[in-house]
Design a protein around this motif. Sequence first.
Motif, PDB file in Angstrom:
ATOM      1  N   ILE A 209       0.850  -1.247  -0.018  1.00 50.23           N
ATOM      2  CA  ILE A 209      -0.012   0.185  -0.186  1.00 50.23           C
ATOM      3  C   ILE A 209       0.672   1.299   0.093  1.00 50.23           C
ATOM      4  CG2 ILE A 209      -1.609   1.363   1.622  1.00 50.23           C
ATOM      5  CD1 ILE A 209      -2.800  -1.287   2.346  1.00 50.23           C
ATOM      6  N   MET A 210       2.079   1.179   0.738  1.00 49.60           N
ATOM      7  CA  MET A 210       2.732   2.593   0.994  1.00 49.60           C
ATOM      8  C   MET A 210       3.863   2.579  -0.235  1.00 49.60           C
ATOM      9  SD  MET A 210       1.392   3.957   3.703  1.00 49.60           S
ATOM     10  CE  MET A 210       3.039   5.093   4.220  1.00 49.60           C
ATOM     11  N   ALA A 211       4.519   1.623  -0.423  1.00 52.33           N
ATOM     12  CA  ALA A 211       5.595   1.736  -1.134  1.00 52.33           C
ATOM     13  C   ALA A 211       5.614   2.081  -2.750  1.00 52.33           C
ATOM     14  CB  ALA A 211       6.733   0.515  -1.031  1.00 52.33           C
ATOM     15  N   GLN A 212       6.639   2.780  -3.016  1.00 48.54           N
ATOM     16  CA  GLN A 212       6.929   2.960  -4.483  1.00 48.54           C
ATOM     17  C   GLN A 212       7.896   1.746  -5.042  1.00 48.54           C
ATOM     18  OE1 GLN A 212       8.359   7.067  -3.797  1.00 48.54           O
ATOM     19  NE2 GLN A 212       7.145   7.901  -5.441  1.00 48.54           N
ATOM     20  N   ASP A 213       8.519   1.460  -3.995  1.00 48.92           N
ATOM     21  CA  ASP A 213       9.697   0.299  -4.332  1.00 48.92           C
ATOM     22  C   ASP A 213       9.665  -0.531  -2.829  1.00 48.92           C
ATOM     23  OD1 ASP A 213      10.887   0.241  -6.997  1.00 48.92           O
ATOM     24  OD2 ASP A 213      11.117   2.263  -6.305  1.00 48.92           O
ATOM     25  N   VAL A 214       9.711  -1.945  -2.776  1.00 49.10           N
ATOM     26  CA  VAL A 214       9.723  -2.789  -1.842  1.00 49.10           C
ATOM     27  C   VAL A 214      11.162  -3.524  -2.015  1.00 49.10           C
ATOM     28  CG1 VAL A 214       8.742  -4.674  -0.535  1.00 49.10           C
ATOM     29  CG2 VAL A 214       7.233  -2.783  -1.539  1.00 49.10           C
ATOM     30  N   ALA A 215      11.834  -3.564  -0.706  1.00 50.15           N
ATOM     31  CA  ALA A 215      13.167  -4.442  -0.753  1.00 50.15           C
ATOM     32  C   ALA A 215      12.779  -5.576   0.335  1.00 50.15           C
ATOM     33  CB  ALA A 215      14.328  -3.674  -0.240  1.00 50.15           C
ATOM     34  N   VAL A 216      12.617  -6.671  -0.172  1.00 51.90           N
ATOM     35  CA  VAL A 216      12.279  -7.837   0.719  1.00 51.90           C
ATOM     36  C   VAL A 216      13.488  -8.444   1.297  1.00 51.90           C
ATOM     37  CG1 VAL A 216      11.195  -9.948   0.829  1.00 51.90           C
ATOM     38  CG2 VAL A 216      10.236  -8.470  -0.793  1.00 51.90           C
ATOM     39  N   MET A 217      13.713  -8.532   2.569  1.00 49.28           N
ATOM     40  CA  MET A 217      15.007  -9.082   3.111  1.00 49.28           C
ATOM     41  C   MET A 217      14.636 -10.521   3.722  1.00 49.28           C
ATOM     42  SD  MET A 217      16.499  -5.731   5.022  1.00 49.28           S
ATOM     43  CE  MET A 217      18.501  -6.714   5.323  1.00 49.28           C
ATOM     44  N   ARG A 218      15.476 -11.365   3.571  1.00 45.43           N
ATOM     45  CA  ARG A 218      15.650 -12.672   4.524  1.00 45.43           C
ATOM     46  C   ARG A 218      17.110 -12.881   4.875  1.00 45.43           C
ATOM     47  NH1 ARG A 218      14.226 -17.417   0.652  1.00 45.43           N
ATOM     48  NH2 ARG A 218      16.196 -16.469  -0.386  1.00 45.43           N
ATOM     49  N   ALA A 219      17.279 -13.288   5.931  1.00 41.86           N
ATOM     50  CA  ALA A 219      18.383 -13.467   6.652  1.00 41.86           C
ATOM     51  C   ALA A 219      19.642 -12.451   6.293  1.00 41.86           C
ATOM     52  CB  ALA A 219      18.971 -14.934   6.178  1.00 41.86           C
ATOM     53  N   GLY A 220      19.406 -11.369   6.468  1.00 42.13           N
ATOM     54  CA  GLY A 220      20.124 -10.137   6.399  1.00 42.13           C
ATOM     55  C   GLY A 220      20.661  -9.669   4.913  1.00 42.13           C
ATOM     56  N   GLN A 221      19.871 -10.474   3.800  1.00 45.19           N
ATOM     57  CA  GLN A 221      19.917 -10.028   2.518  1.00 45.19           C
ATOM     58  C   GLN A 221      18.794  -9.582   1.837  1.00 45.19           C
ATOM     59  OE1 GLN A 221      21.859 -13.988   1.369  1.00 45.19           O
ATOM     60  NE2 GLN A 221      23.562 -12.859   0.859  1.00 45.19           N
ATOM     61  N   ILE A 222      19.304  -8.725   0.743  1.00 47.73           N
ATOM     62  CA  ILE A 222      18.176  -8.352  -0.316  1.00 47.73           C
ATOM     63  C   ILE A 222      17.551  -9.717  -1.087  1.00 47.73           C
ATOM     64  CG2 ILE A 222      17.047  -7.012  -2.009  1.00 47.73           C
ATOM     65  CD1 ILE A 222      17.414  -5.553   0.696  1.00 47.73           C
ATOM     66  N   VAL A 223      16.633 -10.272  -1.006  1.00 41.12           N
ATOM     67  CA  VAL A 223      16.060 -11.176  -2.226  1.00 41.12           C
ATOM     68  C   VAL A 223      15.385 -10.756  -3.283  1.00 41.12           C
ATOM     69  CG1 VAL A 223      16.302 -13.008  -0.131  1.00 41.12           C
ATOM     70  CG2 VAL A 223      14.150 -11.748  -0.796  1.00 41.12           C
ATOM     71  N   GLN A 224      14.714  -9.673  -3.321  1.00 38.06           N
ATOM     72  CA  GLN A 224      14.083  -8.994  -4.221  1.00 38.06           C
ATOM     73  C   GLN A 224      13.600  -7.648  -4.093  1.00 38.06           C
ATOM     74  OE1 GLN A 224      10.441 -11.087  -5.726  1.00 38.06           O
ATOM     75  NE2 GLN A 224      10.360  -9.723  -7.680  1.00 38.06           N
ATOM     76  N   THR A 225      13.953  -6.707  -5.146  1.00 38.04           N
ATOM     77  CA  THR A 225      13.681  -5.436  -4.847  1.00 38.04           C
ATOM     78  C   THR A 225      12.709  -5.049  -6.216  1.00 38.04           C
ATOM     79  OG1 THR A 225      15.640  -4.790  -3.579  1.00 38.04           O
ATOM     80  CG2 THR A 225      14.425  -2.957  -4.965  1.00 38.04           C
ATOM     81  N   GLY A 226      11.571  -4.379  -6.142  1.00 38.29           N
ATOM     82  CA  GLY A 226      10.829  -3.754  -7.220  1.00 38.29           C
ATOM     83  C   GLY A 226       9.599  -3.235  -6.565  1.00 38.29           C
ATOM     84  N   SER A 227       8.848  -2.938  -7.837  1.00 38.35           N
ATOM     85  CA  SER A 227       7.678  -2.210  -7.427  1.00 38.35           C
ATOM     86  C   SER A 227       6.507  -3.149  -6.751  1.00 38.35           C
ATOM     87  CB  SER A 227       6.883  -1.231  -8.459  1.00 38.35           C
ATOM     88  OG  SER A 227       6.378  -2.420  -9.735  1.00 38.35           O
ATOM     89  N   PRO A 228       5.387  -2.711  -6.001  1.00 38.40           N
ATOM     90  CA  PRO A 228       4.468  -3.770  -5.576  1.00 38.40           C
ATOM     91  C   PRO A 228       4.063  -4.534  -6.655  1.00 38.40           C
ATOM     92  CG  PRO A 228       4.258  -1.608  -4.309  1.00 38.40           C
ATOM     93  CD  PRO A 228       5.328  -1.381  -5.538  1.00 38.40           C
ATOM     94  N   LYS A 229       3.575  -3.681  -7.965  1.00 45.33           N
ATOM     95  CA  LYS A 229       3.256  -4.466  -8.928  1.00 45.33           C
ATOM     96  C   LYS A 229       4.201  -5.912  -9.492  1.00 45.33           C
ATOM     97  CE  LYS A 229       1.021  -3.959 -13.444  1.00 45.33           C
ATOM     98  NZ  LYS A 229       0.659  -2.916 -14.713  1.00 45.33           N
ATOM     99  N   ALA A 230       5.263  -5.372  -9.391  1.00 41.95           N
ATOM    100  CA  ALA A 230       6.360  -6.292  -9.939  1.00 41.95           C
ATOM    101  C   ALA A 230       6.679  -7.443  -8.823  1.00 41.95           C
ATOM    102  CB  ALA A 230       7.687  -5.615 -10.057  1.00 41.95           C
ATOM    103  N   LEU A 231       6.742  -7.079  -7.759  1.00 40.44           N
ATOM    104  CA  LEU A 231       6.434  -8.286  -6.639  1.00 40.44           C
ATOM    105  C   LEU A 231       5.318  -9.251  -6.735  1.00 40.44           C
ATOM    106  CD1 LEU A 231       8.819  -6.704  -5.636  1.00 40.44           C
ATOM    107  CD2 LEU A 231       7.908  -7.173  -3.238  1.00 40.44           C
ATOM    108  N   MET A 232       3.970  -8.556  -6.884  1.00 42.83           N
ATOM    109  CA  MET A 232       2.894  -9.582  -6.969  1.00 42.83           C
ATOM    110  C   MET A 232       2.956 -10.274  -8.491  1.00 42.83           C
ATOM    111  SD  MET A 232       0.982  -8.923  -4.350  1.00 42.83           S
ATOM    112  CE  MET A 232      -1.107  -9.204  -4.936  1.00 42.83           C
TER     113      MET A 232
END
Length: 259
Positions: A209-232
């Motif tokens: 809802i909030m972001a222009q871009d989302v950086a998803v983290m797991r175990a200290g690393q970025i596993v995916q970065t992109g717009s909400p639409k791209a992630l979905m």
Amino acid sequence: MSSATSPVLDIRAVRKTYHGGVEAVRGVSLELAAGQLLVLAGASGCGKTTLLKMINRLEEPSGGSILFGGEDVSDLDGVALRRRIGWVMQGDGLFPHMSVRRNVGLIPRLAGQDPARVELRVREMLELVRLDPSEYGDRMPAELSGGQRQRVGFARALAGSPELVLMDEPFSALDPITRDALQQDFKTLQAELGFAAVMVTHDMAEALIMAQDVAVMRAGQIVQTGSPKALMSAPADDYVAGLLDTPRRQMRAIAELAG
């Protein structure tokens, strides 16, 4: 997430290792442009709050670099740096012994502004977050509702005219109606004032809802970065897809009710 001009925030291969060899953040690189809202999302313990704290030197990196406005934050005085960056935390973080007026005017006072200018800035900020200065200025935090305290927290964070605002779960302690209203108000404020923002949340629906871009983290690393639409539309792996399950279910439920 690069821009034609220099980024407000440039994080390069940042690491954080605690005693005992625990790696909280592992080689994270991100850029943030003026006016951009980036959300760090992921399960508890994934390193997102540690990364947020390294930006304003509440934590020191073990490696890599963080540039704010083109300057390496490690070369800057930590206190002076934090006065240039707005900070909003879960549960507002107001000083309970200070009135609303004194809380909001804290950074301008520390910057040495004269009392008349500080008072003007306090009034401007309270009006900006839709609180009447004459009604709320002399109240103590304990006399406010949760939503009002959070609005004061935003007013204090913005009082120093920061280029960058950092937010750690700023809406999580609020009821759903207040939370939605404040989320929308914050997006309006950001569009009006043009500051960049990094927000931490474990709530993937809020991230989308909030972001222009989302950086998803797991175990200290970025596993995916992109717009909400791209992630979905194309989650990078099962972990990201799992985080998206709840928002997907909510969207399906709403669609079924609307149908």
